[in-house]
Scaffold this motif. Structure first.
Motif, PDB file in Angstrom:
ATOM      1  N   LYS A   3       0.841  -1.212   0.000  1.00  0.00           N
ATOM      2  CA  LYS A   3       0.000   0.000   0.000  1.00  0.00           C
ATOM      3  C   LYS A   3       0.870   1.254   0.000  1.00  0.00           C
ATOM      4  CE  LYS A   3      -4.201  -1.755   2.182  1.00  0.00           C
ATOM      5  NZ  LYS A   3      -5.015  -1.796   3.415  1.00  0.00           N
ATOM      6  N   LYS A   4       1.954   1.181   0.741  1.00  0.00           N
ATOM      7  CA  LYS A   4       2.863   2.328   0.805  1.00  0.00           C
ATOM      8  C   LYS A   4       3.523   2.552  -0.567  1.00  0.00           C
ATOM      9  CE  LYS A   4       5.389   5.458   2.968  1.00  0.00           C
ATOM     10  NZ  LYS A   4       4.812   6.791   3.175  1.00  0.00           N
ATOM     11  N   ALA A   5       3.842   1.459  -1.241  1.00  0.00           N
ATOM     12  CA  ALA A   5       4.449   1.591  -2.576  1.00  0.00           C
ATOM     13  C   ALA A   5       3.467   2.270  -3.531  1.00  0.00           C
ATOM     14  CB  ALA A   5       4.848   0.212  -3.112  1.00  0.00           C
ATOM     15  N   VAL A   6       2.204   1.862  -3.455  1.00  0.00           N
ATOM     16  CA  VAL A   6       1.193   2.485  -4.319  1.00  0.00           C
ATOM     17  C   VAL A   6       1.065   3.972  -3.980  1.00  0.00           C
ATOM     18  CG1 VAL A   6      -1.293   2.533  -4.852  1.00  0.00           C
ATOM     19  CG2 VAL A   6      -0.072   0.338  -4.747  1.00  0.00           C
ATOM     20  N   GLU A   7       1.064   4.270  -2.688  1.00  0.00           N
ATOM     21  CA  GLU A   7       0.933   5.659  -2.251  1.00  0.00           C
ATOM     22  C   GLU A   7       2.111   6.498  -2.765  1.00  0.00           C
ATOM     23  OE1 GLU A   7      -1.594   7.062  -0.923  1.00  0.00           O
ATOM     24  OE2 GLU A   7      -0.515   8.980  -0.899  1.00  0.00           O
ATOM     25  N   ASN A   8       3.312   5.941  -2.680  1.00  0.00           N
ATOM     26  CA  ASN A   8       4.479   6.693  -3.144  1.00  0.00           C
ATOM     27  C   ASN A   8       4.463   6.872  -4.667  1.00  0.00           C
ATOM     28  OD1 ASN A   8       5.365   7.069  -0.585  1.00  0.00           O
ATOM     29  ND2 ASN A   8       6.969   5.506  -0.642  1.00  0.00           N
ATOM     30  N   CYS A   9       3.944   5.897  -5.377  1.00  0.00           N
ATOM     31  CA  CYS A   9       3.810   6.047  -6.829  1.00  0.00           C
ATOM     32  C   CYS A   9       2.782   7.137  -7.150  1.00  0.00           C
ATOM     33  CB  CYS A   9       3.397   4.717  -7.472  1.00  0.00           C
ATOM     34  SG  CYS A   9       4.743   3.519  -7.537  1.00  0.00           S
ATOM     35  N   ARG A  10       1.728   7.184  -6.344  1.00  0.00           N
ATOM     36  CA  ARG A  10       0.714   8.230  -6.541  1.00  0.00           C
ATOM     37  C   ARG A  10       1.360   9.608  -6.395  1.00  0.00           C
ATOM     38  NH1 ARG A  10      -3.016   6.562  -3.254  1.00  0.00           N
ATOM     39  NH2 ARG A  10      -4.661   6.111  -4.765  1.00  0.00           N
ATOM     40  N   LYS A  11       2.144   9.772  -5.341  1.00  0.00           N
ATOM     41  CA  LYS A  11       2.796  11.075  -5.118  1.00  0.00           C
ATOM     42  C   LYS A  11       3.691  11.447  -6.290  1.00  0.00           C
ATOM     43  CE  LYS A  11       3.307  10.511  -0.150  1.00  0.00           C
ATOM     44  NZ  LYS A  11       4.327  10.113   0.823  1.00  0.00           N
ATOM     45  N   ALA A  12       4.310  10.435  -6.881  1.00  0.00           N
ATOM     46  CA  ALA A  12       5.279  10.689  -7.955  1.00  0.00           C
ATOM     47  C   ALA A  12       4.625  10.752  -9.335  1.00  0.00           C
ATOM     48  CB  ALA A  12       6.344   9.595  -7.946  1.00  0.00           C
ATOM     49  N   GLY A  13       3.357  10.363  -9.408  1.00  0.00           N
ATOM     50  CA  GLY A  13       2.719  10.305 -10.734  1.00  0.00           C
ATOM     51  C   GLY A  13       3.258   9.151 -11.563  1.00  0.00           C
ATOM     52  N   LEU A  14       3.716   8.107 -10.895  1.00  0.00           N
ATOM     53  CA  LEU A  14       4.215   6.921 -11.593  1.00  0.00           C
ATOM     54  C   LEU A  14       3.094   5.881 -11.636  1.00  0.00           C
ATOM     55  CD1 LEU A  14       6.610   5.317 -12.818  1.00  0.00           C
ATOM     56  CD2 LEU A  14       7.164   4.547 -10.501  1.00  0.00           C
ATOM     57  N   PRO A  15       2.593   5.564 -12.840  1.00  0.00           N
ATOM     58  CA  PRO A  15       1.476   4.615 -12.919  1.00  0.00           C
ATOM     59  C   PRO A  15       1.875   3.236 -12.396  1.00  0.00           C
ATOM     60  CG  PRO A  15       1.934   5.628 -15.064  1.00  0.00           C
ATOM     61  CD  PRO A  15       3.041   6.019 -14.155  1.00  0.00           C
ATOM     62  N   VAL A  16       0.882   2.540 -11.892  1.00  0.00           N
ATOM     63  CA  VAL A  16       1.107   1.206 -11.325  1.00  0.00           C
ATOM     64  C   VAL A  16       0.243   0.189 -12.054  1.00  0.00           C
ATOM     65  CG1 VAL A  16       0.783  -0.220  -9.250  1.00  0.00           C
ATOM     66  CG2 VAL A  16       1.607   2.135  -9.013  1.00  0.00           C
ATOM     67  N   THR A  17       0.831  -0.949 -12.373  1.00  0.00           N
ATOM     68  CA  THR A  17       0.042  -2.108 -12.776  1.00  0.00           C
ATOM     69  C   THR A  17       0.245  -3.169 -11.708  1.00  0.00           C
ATOM     70  OG1 THR A  17       0.253  -1.649 -15.136  1.00  0.00           O
ATOM     71  CG2 THR A  17      -0.250  -3.909 -14.524  1.00  0.00           C
ATOM     72  N   LEU A  18      -0.863  -3.624 -11.130  1.00  0.00           N
ATOM     73  CA  LEU A  18      -0.776  -4.653 -10.103  1.00  0.00           C
ATOM     74  C   LEU A  18      -0.549  -6.000 -10.775  1.00  0.00           C
ATOM     75  CD1 LEU A  18      -3.890  -3.632  -7.926  1.00  0.00           C
ATOM     76  CD2 LEU A  18      -1.501  -2.902  -7.628  1.00  0.00           C
ATOM     77  N   VAL A  19       0.383  -6.763 -10.234  1.00  0.00           N
ATOM     78  CA  VAL A  19       0.700  -8.058 -10.848  1.00  0.00           C
ATOM     79  C   VAL A  19       0.577  -9.167  -9.793  1.00  0.00           C
ATOM     80  CG1 VAL A  19       2.359  -9.350 -12.239  1.00  0.00           C
ATOM     81  CG2 VAL A  19       2.323  -6.848 -12.366  1.00  0.00           C
TER      82      VAL A  19
END
Lengths: 496, 64
Positions: free
Chosen positions: A229-245
């Motif tokens: 969850k923290k990784a997703v949150e940090n990607c959100r702050k950075a504007g780095l899209p996430v694909t869950l695998v």
């Protein structure tokens, strides 16, 4: 029992090429083969024969690689991968393993990576010059639109020069570079996601196996939900899209698919896709018993656990791959929280993702752009920004180009294009204009996909020949991902 | 500033006026301001709109 089809497979023990038969048995489909030395092997393909028949009937488009790199005797697939002269599809995505080291030690790991937290180079790890050479080779092997790149491993973020590797790839013209990561460093090191984003990373291809820690204990050997969850949150702050695998294992997280979809919907501003990967029986995995999850199992569980919100009928194959390799679907989260399928509109039953393009190079480009457009956080349109900040308050008056854009240059004339239906004058304020619609759609759209990897049990040479996900091996061959992990990884089998 | 060009409806021979119209495509509706004939309702779709935003919407909705 009836035979639905035959193909070439291998003995999972000695790798000898064998005939494989797709059999229907009590309504289910299995792949059956017999090695004289090691006996008969069977593995699940589809629980329902109708699913198998419907999917394998889909049409396909073959666009071979620019040049064959290896060749071998007929009937010896997949023992001369490279890609060989029999290979039918150019790669869409090429994996470069930048390290074999990892900062986790998962009970399930297709790469059998070992924990190693040293910051320098591991044994056999390509240095920057070697990676530069690999990029140049891939530019040469690829078409005009360069391959998509996945930086993988091991865990690529254990390399401190990962941002430099990304920057180098972008500067050479690779438009899409995804980072295959467990997210640990992204979660633990504040600002690291921003560093990756600034370097040019296209998406974090994030190991995410579910929404409770029992799952992570089973698959990863430790509770990791908070970290994910923290990784997703940090990607959100950075504007780095996430694909869950998620790696999907029958008795571990197959029944968590609905919860995973809820997690995606709660984070749709940054999570732009979920890419299910049923566990393969290569690399490291506990237990001897094969309890395979098929692509169809994922589709059906997806539908059941979400009460039909994500329906199996929304899913379709990628036509430039083999229909048994993956499914794809796209959705939009709507304002009321429900989801709307974006592909109920004619193309899905044809299994066509790359449209009416006829030119192979155009198809290749569209294929590679597919994830570029899907797994992306879109900025609002420039025009939309202008509208919002327009000094005069008007929406169009100061940027109206309609009269000029017909190209005639006359002050009077007949419209060169007209629409006589579907264009009623409206006072409906609820309706979105094109820009608003596009922005809304992009903000809230996401993809749902699945890739069913092959191992020694379910390997089918016809699927391998159409593989579009290839690994650049240390000796510069392009090897289909499943063949690489089943056969060619150094510690799998010797001297192939 | 240059005077804005005017379009004339080829059927009714009257000036087209900027109107907000509703477009429907694949069960979705959108509004956009385009020149429209006040008499017959015929609209003019500028090249830039057709090959730009409309094309993008079409691609997105058809998964192209």
């Amino acid at each position: 029992m009836k035979i639905l089809g035959t193909t070439q497979s291998i003995c999972p023990v000695c790798l000898k090429p064998l005939e494989g038969r797709y059999l229907s048995e009590a309504g289910s489909v299995i792949l059956n083969k017999t090695c004289e030395a090691h006996g008969t092997f069977e593995t699940a393909i589809a629980q329902r024969e109708e699913d198998y028949l419907r999917w394998t009937a889909n049409s396909s488009i073959n666009i071979p690689p620019k040049k064959a790199m290896t060749q071998g005797a007929s009937g010896s697939c997949p023992l001369h991968c490279g890609t060989c002269k029999e290979h039918l599809q150019t790669a869409c995505c090429v994996l470069i393993d930048v390290t074999e080291r990892c900062n986790q030690h998962c009970p399930y790991c297709f790469a059998k990576a070992e924990t190693d937290l040293s910051g320098g180079f591991g044994p056999g790890e390509p240095d920057l010059e070697e990676i530069r050479r690999k990029y140049d080779l891939l530019l040469d092997l690829g078409e005009e639109r360069a391959f998509n790149i996945q930086l993988s491993g091991g865990e690529p973020t254990v390399r401190n020069d990962l941002p430099e590797i990304i920057r180098m790839g972008k500067s050479k013209g690779f438009e899409f570079i995804q980072i295959n990561t467990n997210g640990r460093r992204i979660a633990q090191e504040e600002g690291y996601a921003q560093i990756l984003r600034d370097a040019g990373a296209s998406v974090a291809f994030l190991q995410f196996d579910g929404t409770n820690d029992e799952i992570y204990r089973a698959l990863r050997g430790e509770p990791l939900l908070k970290l994910k969850k923290k990784a997703v949150e940090n990607c959100r702050k950075a504007g780095l899209p996430v694909t869950l695998v998620p790696t999907v294992v029958r008795d571990v997280n197959l029944k968590n698919i609905g919860e995973m979809m809820n997690f995606l919907l709660e984070n749709v501003d940054v999570v732009k896709g979920i890419h299910f990967q049923p566990v393969s029986f290569f690399g490291r995995h506990p237990g001897e018993k094969e309890n395979r999850v098929t692509m169809f199992d994922v589709m059906n569980e997806l539908e059941q656990q979400t009460k039909g919100a994500f329906a199996a009928r929304d899913c379709y194959p990628i036509t430039t791959g083999h229909p048994l390799c993956c499914f794809q679907s796209s959705y939009q989260k709507q304002k009321n929280g429900t989801v709307k399928s974006l592909i109920n509109y004619g193309t899905k039953m044809e299994g066509l993702s790359c449209c009416e393009a006829k030119d192979p190079l155009e198809i290749v480009k569209k294929d590679r752009d597919f994830v570029l457009n899907k797994w992306h956080i879109h900025e609002p349109h420039q025009e939309q920004k202008q509208e919002e900040s327009c000094c005069c308050g008007s929406t169009e008056a100061c940027c109206d180009e309609s009269a000029e854009s017909c190209g005639c240059g006359k002050s009077e004339g007949s419209p060169s294009k007209s629409a006589e239906s579907g264009c009623c004058e409206t006072t409906n304020e609820e309706l979105l204009d094109f820009d608003q619609f596009l922005n809304e759609l992009r903000r809230n759209m996401f993809s749902v996909s699945c890739m069913a990897f092959m191992d020694g049990s379910n390997l089918d040479a016809e699927r391998l020949k159409r593989c579009r996900v290839q690994v650049l091996s240390p000796d510069d061959r392009l090897i289909p991902f499943c063949a690489y992990n089943s056969i060619y990884r150094e510690d799998q089998h010797e001297s192939i | 500033m240059e005077e804005k060009s005017k379009l004339i409806c080829d059927r009714c021979k009257v000036d087209m006026t900027e109107s907000e119209v509703e477009f429907s495509y694949l069960n979705r509706s959108f509004r956009h301001k385009v020149p429209r004939c006040p008499q017959c309702g015929q609209v003019y779709i500028p090249e830039k709109l057709a090959s730009g935003r409309m094309n993008e919407v079409e691609k997105m909705l058809e998964e192209k």
